[in-house]
Design an enzyme around this catalytic site. Structure first.
Site, short mmCIF file in Angstrom:
data_model
loop_
_atom_site.label_atom_id
_atom_site.label_comp_id
_atom_site.label_asym_id
_atom_site.label_seq_id
_atom_site.Cartn_x
_atom_site.Cartn_y
_atom_site.Cartn_z
CG HIS A 184 -2.43 -0.81 0.88
ND1 HIS A 184 -2.92 -1.22 2.20
CD2 HIS A 184 -3.13 -0.37 -0.51
CE1 HIS A 184 -4.13 -1.21 1.39
NE2 HIS A 184 -3.85 -1.30 -0.01
CD GLU A 411 -4.62 -9.98 -15.37
OE1 GLU A 411 -4.77 -9.84 -14.23
OE2 GLU A 411 -5.76 -10.49 -15.86
CG ASP A 435 -3.86 -11.03 -10.26
OD1 ASP A 435 -3.12 -11.18 -9.21
OD2 ASP A 435 -4.41 -10.43 -11.08
CB CYS A 482 -1.95 -2.23 -17.16
SG CYS A 482 -2.07 -4.29 -17.70
#
Length: 561
Positions: A184, A411, A435, A482
């Site tokens: 985070h 992914e 991912d 991305c």
């Protein structure tokens, strides 16, 4: 020790005195209450309510990704199950302080065991508990210090509530001992353009008042630098500021090779900032914002209006919209509320949409209608595609609704390994490195205990990226990136060398990546990719590429001959 190393966020550099974050409040002792259960319950509930209200107020102020994180924290604080746990401990004779501490600790352990989305939320419980304890004790809430002058903040890690509202006029840079490139703290620091180094494990030796240079590009903290080092750092900071304020240009390598630089967006309101920072379009528009706050799926009309707002902001430019990516860390009761032992490997992404095809069809209907009303170049892609059959299914369905450009997200390693067959049916591929890394390394990206494995620099991950890039080149199909990896200026050149034709990232990272790419030619990018692939692990790959860059010539912008 004169240097510390960690993972840099962006290319920024800053200098200043260290201010250490205060240590957490000590755990209360389990002493019997002296005022009775009713009074303790009242104290606990008032403290929780006050903290939840403060978090919600911060969320309203923060906006962006931080708002979502803070709103989730506010909801957790008032979770009825958690409140019941606090009450039961008070009923057993404990004080409000002990009940809150012990209940939150127990709840945290439960969520960590579940993993996935809930496992990620577990890390936020410590911050909430600390805030409630501070309120009960009549103390200031734990948080960022305010010494009255600019400083470099050093902490074990930062709670989302603190990162979201950092005063960027005071906090020159951020150094944490914990966390990784997808934590985070790193994600929010990247979004806000904060000079940051995370995972500097030896950071505990930094003392308040010590002068340091924080070089995010190199991932190095220099302790007690010389006057010459301070001057060079100041010159680099000034050069970076000048580059950021220079006229915006399309992304390109030093030899003129075009590399489109796009923005990752979570809602239409984020478009204006992306445009102002020079985004050439959108490489990932997450549609989950329409669904996550609803008890039922939004109507076609509601979706169409949001998509129309987004597309209108990028007239004539490419906008890549990801179909609803629910499941795993984004569960939706109306889509898939069945319990799964390992939701990251369960019914998520396109799998979940196929199981509720009406939601997928409604989304395509809304996108097609919005496309017809605007001039943007709409591309759509399916998340979590694993097979050629899934690719055929989605692209055929998208074309049934008149969508001109339909692709898939890569992914899952299976899709990367069969990229040539996948791209035979898809118009493009977009690699979600977060991912892809998770599934390649078998490391839950929401689980802090395996965060060290969640690094897109790992040669195994890069080799899979290269498979997709090579397939795209052979078939003449675009291959974008991305995931968070695209926002790493050093890694960006490697990704281009592996065949990426576009990079999409948080808008705040565009300037750094644009500058980094302008310094490398296509042949140099391929060389750096080879250097990374030759390494045995993520850290070795990153270090080898950083060293290789220093041996390359400095380029002025050239034109293609």
């Amino acid at each position: 020790m004169t240097e510390l190393r960690g993972v840099g966020v962006g290319r920024g550099i800053a200098q200043g005195p260290v201010i250490r974050m205060a240590e957490p409040l000590p755990a209360p002792e389990n002493t019997p209450s002296t005022i009775g259960a009713d009074a303790e319950r009242t104290r606990a509930r008032e403290a929780v309510a006050a903290v939840a209200a403060e978090l919600q107020q911060r969320a309203d102020t923060a906006g962006g990704a931080a708002q979502e994180v803070l709103e989730a924290q506010a909801m957790i604080a008032e979770d009825p199950t958690l409140q019941d746990e606090v009450d039961s401990r008070i009923d057993d004779g404990g004080s409000a302080e002990w009940a809150v501490h012990d209940a939150f600790a127990g709840f945290r352990a439960t969520l960590e065991a579940v993993g996935g989305y809930l496992g990620e939320r577990a890390a936020d419980l410590d911050d909430i508990a600390q805030r409630v304890l501070a309120h009960l004790r009549g103390l200031d809430a734990p948080g960022v210090p305010d010494p009255g002058h600019p400083f470099v903040l050093v902490a074990r890690d930062l709670a989302p509530a603190d990162t979201a509202l950092l005063n960027l006029e005071q906090v020159l840079a951020l150094v944490t001992t914990d966390g990784g490139p997808t934590s985070h703290t790193a994600i929010l620091a990247r979004e806000k353009g904060i000079v940051a180094i995370v995972g500097a494990t030896e950071g505990s030796i930094l003392e308040t008042g010590t002068t340091v240079i924080v070089d995010a590009a190199a991932g190095v903290v220099t302790i007690d630098p010389t006057g010459e080092q301070l001057e060079k750092a100041a010159q680099r900071a000034a050069a970076r500021d000048a580059a950021e304020s220079a006229p915006l240009t399309p992304g390109a390598l030093a030899d003129g090779t075009a590399i489109a630089l796009l923005a990752n967006l979570g809602k239409p309101a984020d478009a204006a900032d992306a445009v102002a920072r020079g985004a050439e379009g959108v490489g990932l528009f997450r549609t989950e914002f329409l669904f996550l706050s609803s008890a039922q799926a939004p109507t076609v009309a509601e979706q169409r209006e949001s998509y129309r707002e987004l597309l209108s902001a990028f007239g004539g430019k490419k906008v890549v919209v990801r179909m609803l990516d629910a499941g795993a860390d984004k569960p939706l009761a109306f889509l898939n509320d069945a319990h799964e032992e390992n939701p990251a490997l369960g019914l998520r992404g396109l799998r979940s949409l196929r199981a509720s095809e009406d939601i997928l069809r409604e989304q395509l209907t809304a996108l097609a209608e919005a496309d017809a009303e605007t001039s943007a170049d709409l591309w759509v892609m399916a998340p979590m595609v694993a097979t050629v059959e899934e690719t055929k299914y989605f692209t055929a369905l998208a074309r049934e609704y008149g969508i001109k450009t339909a692709g898939v997200m890569v992914e899952i390693p299976a899709a990367a390994l069969l990229a040539d067959r996948v791209l035979a049916h898809a118009d493009f591929a977009s690699i979600g490195t977060n991912d892809l890394t998770q599934y390649t390394m078998a490391a839950d990206r929401m689980l802090g205990s395996v965060a060290s494995f969640q690094d897109p620099w790992h040669p195994a991950v890069l080799r899979l990226v290269g498979e997709v890039g090579a397939a795209g080149a052979r078939l003449g199909k675009p291959v974008g990136i991305c995931g968070e990896a695209a926002a790493d200026p050093l890694l960006a050149a490697v990704l281009v060398g592996l065949g990426a034709t576009s990079l999409s990232m948080a808008s705040a990272a565009l300037a750094d990546v644009r500058l980094a790419l302008s310094e490398r030619t296509a042949s140099e990018a391929k060389h750096l990719a080879e250097v990374a692939l030759a390494a045995d692990d993520a850290a070795s790959a990153r270090n080898a590429v950083a060293e290789a860059v220093t041996a390359l010539p400095s380029h002025q912008k050239e034109t293609t001959s």
